[in-house]
Design a protein around this motif. Structure first.
Motif: not given
Length: 182
Positions: A141-151, A160-172
């Motif tokens: 949540a600190a990296k990507a936004g949203g709440t800890a409950q949502e994560w 599972w995230y592809t490279a592009d999906a990880a960026v889209e989710a805000g994890l990368a």
């Protein structure tokens, strides 16, 4: 250059160090947190590039490694080479910058564990796993936004995230793509 079977640390440029984290995390899995943390503390660099290809491992060792990286004064850039799963994913996500190599993968899930004992022991383990999973969710949540409950909801389903999906989710932050060959 420091070398063990599970990680390598080297200087690649003046004031730039690289750590290759290319194994599981924790004594049973490969990289001993105690060894890696001692080495991190000895790094004299303004930037640390953390190259990751790991299936994850121990939550406690992963948190310890992440906190050692956070406590180091250098900027820490996680570079996911192939896989950052489980504990390796939150180590990566907790760094200052996260770069996914083209075609790399990230996986997140709830903490898991093993317990032997009576019903009280099982109940206590359930509480511990929920607490650990909430803690991990707060890193995402600190990296990507949203709440800890949502994560936590995402983690319960194992994602599972592809490279592009990880960026889209805000994890990368970005995908490191090779220039096209003409």
């Amino acid at each position: 250059m420091t070398t063990t079977p599970c990680f390598v640390i080297r200087n690649v440029a003046p004031k730039v160090a690289e750590i290759d984290l290319l194994d599981g995390i924790g004594g049973w899995w490969g990289v001993e947190a105690s060894e890696l943390i001692r080495e991190i503390r000895d790094i004299d660099a303004d930037e640390i590039r953390l190259n990751i290809n790991s299936p994850g491992g121990s939550v406690f060792d992963g948190v310890a490694i992440l906190n050692a990286l956070r406590q180091h004064p250098a900027k820490v850039v996680a570079n996911v080479l192939g896989l950052a799963a489980s504990a390796a994913s939150f180590i990566a996500v907790g760094c200052d910058e996260v770069v996914m190599a083209d075609n790399s993968t990230m996986m997140i899930h709830d903490a898991s564990g093993v317990v032997v004992g009576n019903a009280q022991d099982m109940s206590e383990m359930s509480d511990l796993l929920d607490m650990l999973s909430d803690n991990i969710a707060s890193i995402y949540a600190a990296k990507a936004g949203g709440t800890a409950q949502e994560w936590r909801a995402t983690m319960r389903g194992e994602k599972w995230y592809t490279a592009d999906a990880a960026v889209e989710a805000g994890l990368a932050d970005r995908v490191d793509q090779r220039p096209a060959v003409e």
